[in-house]
Design a protein around this motif. Structure first.
Motif, short mmCIF file in Angstrom:
data_model
loop_
_atom_site.label_atom_id
_atom_site.label_comp_id
_atom_site.label_asym_id
_atom_site.label_seq_id
_atom_site.Cartn_x
_atom_site.Cartn_y
_atom_site.Cartn_z
N LEU A 186 51.84 36.29 28.08
CA LEU A 186 50.84 36.88 28.95
C LEU A 186 50.84 36.22 30.32
CD1 LEU A 186 48.48 38.78 29.45
CD2 LEU A 186 46.96 37.09 28.39
N THR A 187 50.91 34.90 30.36
CA THR A 187 50.98 34.19 31.63
C THR A 187 52.28 34.50 32.35
OG1 THR A 187 49.55 32.42 30.83
CG2 THR A 187 50.97 31.90 32.71
N ARG A 188 53.37 34.60 31.61
CA ARG A 188 54.66 34.96 32.22
C ARG A 188 54.57 36.32 32.91
NH1 ARG A 188 59.34 37.79 30.56
NH2 ARG A 188 61.25 36.95 31.50
N GLU A 189 53.93 37.28 32.25
CA GLU A 189 53.77 38.60 32.85
C GLU A 189 52.91 38.54 34.10
OE1 GLU A 189 52.11 40.79 29.63
OE2 GLU A 189 53.94 40.68 28.41
N ARG A 190 51.87 37.70 34.09
CA ARG A 190 51.00 37.59 35.26
C ARG A 190 51.69 36.88 36.42
NH1 ARG A 190 45.36 36.26 31.95
NH2 ARG A 190 44.89 38.45 31.46
N ILE A 191 52.48 35.87 36.13
CA ILE A 191 53.25 35.21 37.18
C ILE A 191 54.18 36.22 37.86
CG2 ILE A 191 55.08 33.51 37.60
CD1 ILE A 191 53.75 31.78 35.42
N LYS A 192 54.80 37.07 37.06
CA LYS A 192 55.68 38.09 37.61
C LYS A 192 54.89 39.11 38.42
CE LYS A 192 59.46 40.57 38.03
NZ LYS A 192 60.57 40.12 38.92
N ARG A 193 53.74 39.56 37.89
CA ARG A 193 52.97 40.60 38.56
C ARG A 193 52.30 40.09 39.83
NH1 ARG A 193 47.74 42.37 36.13
NH2 ARG A 193 48.67 41.44 34.27
N PHE A 194 51.72 38.90 39.79
CA PHE A 194 50.96 38.41 40.93
C PHE A 194 51.84 37.71 41.97
CE2 PHE A 194 47.37 37.80 37.63
CZ PHE A 194 47.04 39.14 37.71
N TYR A 195 52.82 36.93 41.50
CA TYR A 195 53.64 36.14 42.42
C TYR A 195 55.03 36.72 42.66
CZ TYR A 195 50.25 32.39 41.33
OH TYR A 195 49.11 31.63 41.16
N GLY A 196 55.44 37.66 41.82
CA GLY A 196 56.80 38.18 41.94
C GLY A 196 57.85 37.17 41.53
N ARG A 197 57.49 36.23 40.64
CA ARG A 197 58.39 35.15 40.24
C ARG A 197 58.72 35.25 38.75
NH1 ARG A 197 58.33 30.57 43.33
NH2 ARG A 197 60.13 30.05 42.01
N GLU A 198 59.92 34.86 38.41
CA GLU A 198 60.31 34.75 37.01
C GLU A 198 59.86 33.38 36.48
OE1 GLU A 198 61.40 37.14 35.26
OE2 GLU A 198 61.89 38.55 36.87
#
Length: 385
Positions: A186-198
């Motif tokens: 879930l945090t991985r998905e949010r990092i991608k969605r909010f920051y555009g980072r893998e």
């Protein structure tokens, strides 16, 4: 491997010295005020790098206990205000400035532990910045409505503008991180969605050795802070409908209201670690109603050999084996939780399987993965020998 390594002869449970490279590591955490999940995770990082200096915005030795005794702890200018756990939220507008005021020493690796501001620290030249992200700052991103609901209506426009500004700062800060670690999918998905980072998922450490199976009793168990978004009332209402005895560990703003509304429940307040271990092992099942990025309670329950009834979202989808070590119910669905409470005793539950499943999240496993990742992250910038 291209990099040459020197190794620190540090005796750590479950780790060989070869897993602890002798790099100059600096540790950063948002605030050290109480020992909760993020602080326990940070403590495992601090144990992994026992000589690393620690930087944090605020530090309360009384609130945190002796966990970091003897460590070099450096705080921001806000420390002079003497603010503790009860008042630290009032300093929200100042944290982006304060974290940039932390003066880190020359370092090969900066390892930040962040659910808000730590990932925005100024990193020394040539240092690699690895961030262990518990969550992108919730109030600025996915929980802004909840933040606004917690303040008087007249203050909300001002707070909304401030959170919008923090979100802009937060996105900018994310670009200064070389490598992100996420505590769950879930945090991985949010990092991608909010920051555009893998990012790479490394589940948090759970002190599984503190728990052991015992003799289960009749009462269900809830372990939670008593605040609205934890949805503890869902568990209490479901237990009422099924006439199931239930115990609640925890305190918070909702304590008095919940105790009044559900007098049949047994509210225990805060308990010691040893008492909590006993309560886990003697529970009929442990009920988790909130949606957490990871959720340590579900893992602790399994380490104590007990099944979990959980909301079907967030970290429990990665930590509980549905139909084997627990049952899922729809988020916020009282009837769904009531059905699970009726069916939990029919589960083909094996305490040994639950303990084995929980062992995947041990401190030693976490530390190995962190050490491995820091090695990979610094391969391109080897230490001169």
């Amino acid at each position: 491997m291209g990099a040459r390594w020197r190794y620190a002869g540090v005796a750590l449970v479950g780790l060989t010295p070869a897993l602890v490279p002798d790099r100059r590591v600096t540790l950063v955490h948002d605030y050290l005020l109480v020992m909760r999940g993020a602080e326990r995770t940070f403590a495992a990082l601090a144990d992994l790098y026992p000589d690393a200096p620690i930087f944090t915005l605020l530090y309360d030795e009384a609130g945190i206990g002796a966990r970091f005794a003897g460590r070099a702890i450096h705080t921001s200018p806000l420390q002079r205000l003497g603010v503790g756990q009860r008042g630290f939220r009032r300093l929200l507008p100042l944290y982006p400035w304060a974290v940039r005021e932390l003066e880190l020493p020359p370092s090969d690796v900066v390892l930040s532990s962040s659910s808000a501001f730590a990932h925005g620290v100024r990193v020394p030249p040539e240092a690699v910045h690895v961030c262990y992200c518990h969550a992108p700052f919730r109030y600025a991103w996915n929980e802004q409505a909840r933040a606004l609901a917690e303040v008087p209506r007249a203050v909300r426009p001002l707070l909304r503008r401030r959170l919008d500004a923090i979100r802009t700062w937060d996105l900018s800060a994310s670009r200064g991180v070389d490598s992100y670690l996420a505590n769950s999918q879930l945090t991985r998905e949010r990092i991608k969605r909010f920051y555009g980072r893998e990012s790479t998922v490394v589940h948090p450490p759970v002190e599984t050795e503190r728990f052991a199976p015992g003799t289960p009793g009749d009462a269900l168990l809830v372990v939670s802070e008593l605040v609205p978004h934890k949805r503890v009332s869902v568990a209490l209402e479901a237990a009422r409908r099924t006439h199931a005895p239930i115990q609640v560990v925890g305190t918070g703003p909702d304590y008095a209201n919940l105790r009044t509304a559900y007098p049949e429940a047994n509210f225990l307040g805060r308990v010691t670690d040893s008492e909590l271990a006993r309560l886990y092992s003697s529970a009929r099942a442990v009920v988790v109603t909130t949606v957490e990025e990871f959720g340590i309670t579900a893992v602790e329950a399994q380490a104590a050999g007990r099944p979990v009834i959980a909301a079907a979202a967030g970290g429990v989808l990665e930590t509980v084996l549905d139909g084997r070590t627990g049952l899922f119910a729809p988020v916020g669905d009282v009837d769904g939780f009531a059905r699970a409470m009726k069916e939990i005793d029919k589960l083909p539950f094996d305490p040994a399987e639950a303990v084995q499943n929980a062992a995947r999240f041990s401190v030693a496993s976490f530390q190995r993965r962190i050490a491995d990742h820091l090695e990979l992250a610094t391969e391109q910038r080897p230490v001169a020998i």
